[in-house]
Design a protein around this motif. Sequence first.
Motif, mmCIF file in Angstrom:
data_model
loop_
_atom_site.group_PDB
_atom_site.id
_atom_site.type_symbol
_atom_site.label_atom_id
_atom_site.label_comp_id
_atom_site.label_asym_id
_atom_site.label_seq_id
_atom_site.Cartn_x
_atom_site.Cartn_y
_atom_site.Cartn_z
ATOM 1 N N ALA A 122 0.824 -1.211 0.000
ATOM 2 C CA ALA A 122 0.000 0.000 0.000
ATOM 3 C C ALA A 122 0.855 1.256 0.000
ATOM 4 N N VAL A 123 2.173 1.091 -0.089
ATOM 5 C CA VAL A 123 3.086 2.234 -0.021
ATOM 6 C C VAL A 123 3.915 2.366 -1.299
ATOM 7 N N TYR A 124 4.729 1.361 -1.577
ATOM 8 C CA TYR A 124 5.664 1.444 -2.696
ATOM 9 C C TYR A 124 4.995 1.748 -4.047
ATOM 10 N N PRO A 125 3.950 1.011 -4.456
ATOM 11 C CA PRO A 125 3.376 1.285 -5.776
ATOM 12 C C PRO A 125 2.855 2.715 -5.925
ATOM 13 N N LEU A 126 2.441 3.333 -4.803
ATOM 14 C CA LEU A 126 1.962 4.714 -4.852
ATOM 15 C C LEU A 126 3.103 5.700 -5.039
ATOM 16 N N GLU A 127 4.295 5.312 -4.594
ATOM 17 C CA GLU A 127 5.424 6.237 -4.571
ATOM 18 C C GLU A 127 6.315 6.166 -5.807
ATOM 19 N N VAL A 128 6.227 5.079 -6.570
ATOM 20 C CA VAL A 128 7.171 4.915 -7.678
ATOM 21 C C VAL A 128 6.632 5.404 -9.020
ATOM 22 N N PHE A 129 5.350 5.807 -9.056
ATOM 23 C CA PHE A 129 4.771 6.332 -10.296
ATOM 24 C C PHE A 129 4.384 7.798 -10.110
ATOM 25 N N PRO A 130 4.503 8.640 -11.167
ATOM 26 C CA PRO A 130 4.049 10.035 -11.087
ATOM 27 C C PRO A 130 2.528 10.102 -11.068
ATOM 28 N N THR A 131 1.986 11.264 -10.715
ATOM 29 C CA THR A 131 0.535 11.415 -10.554
ATOM 30 C C THR A 131 -0.230 11.046 -11.818
ATOM 31 N N SER A 132 0.272 11.457 -12.975
ATOM 32 C CA SER A 132 -0.453 11.195 -14.226
ATOM 33 C C SER A 132 -0.552 9.708 -14.543
ATOM 34 N N LEU A 133 0.280 8.905 -13.891
ATOM 35 C CA LEU A 133 0.333 7.469 -14.170
ATOM 36 C C LEU A 133 0.090 6.635 -12.906
ATOM 37 N N ARG A 134 -0.172 7.295 -11.780
ATOM 38 C CA ARG A 134 -0.192 6.577 -10.490
ATOM 39 C C ARG A 134 -1.272 5.498 -10.436
ATOM 40 N N ALA A 135 -2.513 5.857 -10.694
ATOM 41 C CA ALA A 135 -3.591 4.880 -10.585
ATOM 42 C C ALA A 135 -3.449 3.779 -11.638
ATOM 43 N N THR A 136 -3.016 4.145 -12.840
ATOM 44 C CA THR A 136 -2.785 3.145 -13.889
ATOM 45 C C THR A 136 -1.674 2.186 -13.478
ATOM 46 N N GLY A 137 -0.573 2.739 -12.950
ATOM 47 C CA GLY A 137 0.542 1.894 -12.517
ATOM 48 C C GLY A 137 0.169 0.997 -11.368
ATOM 49 N N VAL A 138 -0.526 1.546 -10.379
ATOM 50 C CA VAL A 138 -0.966 0.727 -9.241
ATOM 51 C C VAL A 138 -1.938 -0.344 -9.713
ATOM 52 N N GLY A 139 -2.849 0.031 -10.611
ATOM 53 C CA GLY A 139 -3.800 -0.946 -11.130
ATOM 54 C C GLY A 139 -3.115 -2.081 -11.866
ATOM 55 N N PHE A 140 -2.107 -1.734 -12.677
ATOM 56 C CA PHE A 140 -1.384 -2.769 -13.416
ATOM 57 C C PHE A 140 -0.600 -3.667 -12.467
ATOM 58 N N ALA A 141 0.082 -3.065 -11.474
ATOM 59 C CA ALA A 141 0.839 -3.863 -10.513
ATOM 60 C C ALA A 141 -0.086 -4.770 -9.723
ATOM 61 N N THR A 142 -1.258 -4.257 -9.374
ATOM 62 C CA THR A 142 -2.264 -5.076 -8.695
ATOM 63 C C THR A 142 -2.632 -6.278 -9.546
ATOM 64 N N ALA A 143 -2.878 -6.026 -10.838
ATOM 65 C CA ALA A 143 -3.255 -7.110 -11.745
ATOM 66 C C ALA A 143 -2.164 -8.164 -11.836
ATOM 67 N N MET A 144 -0.925 -7.718 -11.991
ATOM 68 C CA MET A 144 0.176 -8.675 -12.101
ATOM 69 C C MET A 144 0.365 -9.469 -10.821
ATOM 70 N N SER A 145 0.160 -8.826 -9.683
ATOM 71 C CA SER A 145 0.289 -9.546 -8.424
ATOM 72 C C SER A 145 -0.774 -10.625 -8.302
ATOM 73 N N ARG A 146 -1.949 -10.330 -8.830
ATOM 74 C CA ARG A 146 -3.043 -11.301 -8.706
ATOM 75 C C ARG A 146 -2.979 -12.394 -9.761
ATOM 76 N N VAL A 147 -2.252 -12.162 -10.832
ATOM 77 C CA VAL A 147 -2.031 -13.264 -11.778
ATOM 78 C C VAL A 147 -1.346 -14.412 -11.050
ATOM 79 N N GLY A 148 -0.245 -14.082 -10.374
ATOM 80 C CA GLY A 148 0.459 -15.112 -9.628
ATOM 81 C C GLY A 148 -0.387 -15.694 -8.520
ATOM 82 N N ALA A 149 -1.089 -14.828 -7.779
ATOM 83 C CA ALA A 149 -1.911 -15.310 -6.680
ATOM 84 C C ALA A 149 -3.040 -16.216 -7.189
ATOM 85 N N ALA A 150 -3.668 -15.818 -8.308
ATOM 86 C CA ALA A 150 -4.758 -16.626 -8.860
ATOM 87 C C ALA A 150 -4.246 -17.973 -9.355
#
Length: 453
Positions: free
Chosen positions: A368-396
């Motif tokens: 809940a910290v790192y993904p918010l901090e490594v992307f700029p504002t214009s890309l933050r939600a997109t980057g977090v969303g993509f990282a979330t998706a990739m994390s759940r690929v493995g989890a699924a």
Amino acid sequence: MATTPATEPQFETPPSPVPLRERRRLHTKLKLATQIGEGIDGYIIGGIGMAMGALTTDLHLSTVMEGLVGASPLIGIFVGGPVFGRLADRFGRRPVFLADMLVFLVGSVLQFFVTDGLQLFVIRLLMGVAIGGEYAIGAPLLSEYAPKEGRGRLLASLEISWYVGYALATVVGALFADVQGGWRWSLASSAVIAVVCVALRGGIPESARWLLSKGRREEAEELITKYGIEIDVAAELDERTEAGQGGFRSLFSRRHIRSTVFASVFWAALVLPYFAIGTFWTQVFDALHMGDNAVAALLVYSFTAVAGVTAGCLVVDRIGRRRLLIPPFWITAGCLALVAVWPSSTPVIVAGFLFFIFLNAASSALTAVYPLEVFPTSLRATGVGFATAMSRVGAAVGTFLLPMGLDHFGARFVLFVGAGVLAVGGLVSQFLAPETTDMDLAAAARTAREPAS
């Protein structure tokens, strides 16, 4: 005389005309609305672990359908994270923040009325889409209102909410375990939490950082002044000029690929073993010949995780991001490998799992910290969303394959695979994880593009 680093310019927040009490009310409302949203994510995912045995019997699920039902929210997150993230970056944080909670509410109620495994799979798949949306919008919105000092602790508290929700679902599931059709009530009970969260989200304003990323400076500065928000306006505008308007393609540009790979891999490596083992804990417990106390063990599993993520939240701003992430990866990999080597030793199993759960959860505070901090504002939600998706690929994948892995290869094989995944996470983090503690978000995003020290 001390000087300020070039990457961290000084700026002042203008005095706010809004009374302090009203500003605090907004911040509290936003924090609660985000924390409860995160908690309901954990509740929905955690509730299936306790209900799985009873619903498998009642709905006559095959092993394949059992795996699909268990993995369905994780599959949904794969879609919801990128889609909702892109919508939030394009159209604003506020409308997406409210819309995805309505999906939770409807899906929670519909779970009560399912008559077969396919229906439950579809409903929980759609709820997973909403969970992906929550990850992509909730934490980014909160981060964009948070001051740089203590931001890590504030954002990490979202993970405490997730684990509390997960543990609460386990308790509710245990209460309904001996009730005929009790799994329906336990799964549908998330509707109560969703109603509370929908009520809280009304009236929350748009993100000033998002407005700046769209060039709407006057509106942004009005919010900054009104609520006393700490933002380096010049740095945000510079990021907008350099980064453009974002989009999925930008995630793989030379400028942002480092952040995309790091956020996706470390998150996936943390959650894959936890979700897979937690969802099918009863089967893992039986495969290790640990007797008839699987329910009690699952409760210990859940509450140890709450203790771990709480510890991570308390130290994230003290010891720094890298120290909280990298050593625990290697230690937890060793814990699972140790249990795999001595699967007949009760003390080794108990100690190995407790260390694994505690440290894995402590590091998970950083999701809940790192993904918010490594992307700029214009890309933050997109980057977090993509990282979330990739994390759940493995989890699924892990959740889907674990019951079949236990059937065909046994618990030792499953545990060695989990240890290997954690080791990969440690290796990638060693080379790519930036240190972003106490930096303004714009400065943190710039740091993430540089080689880790």
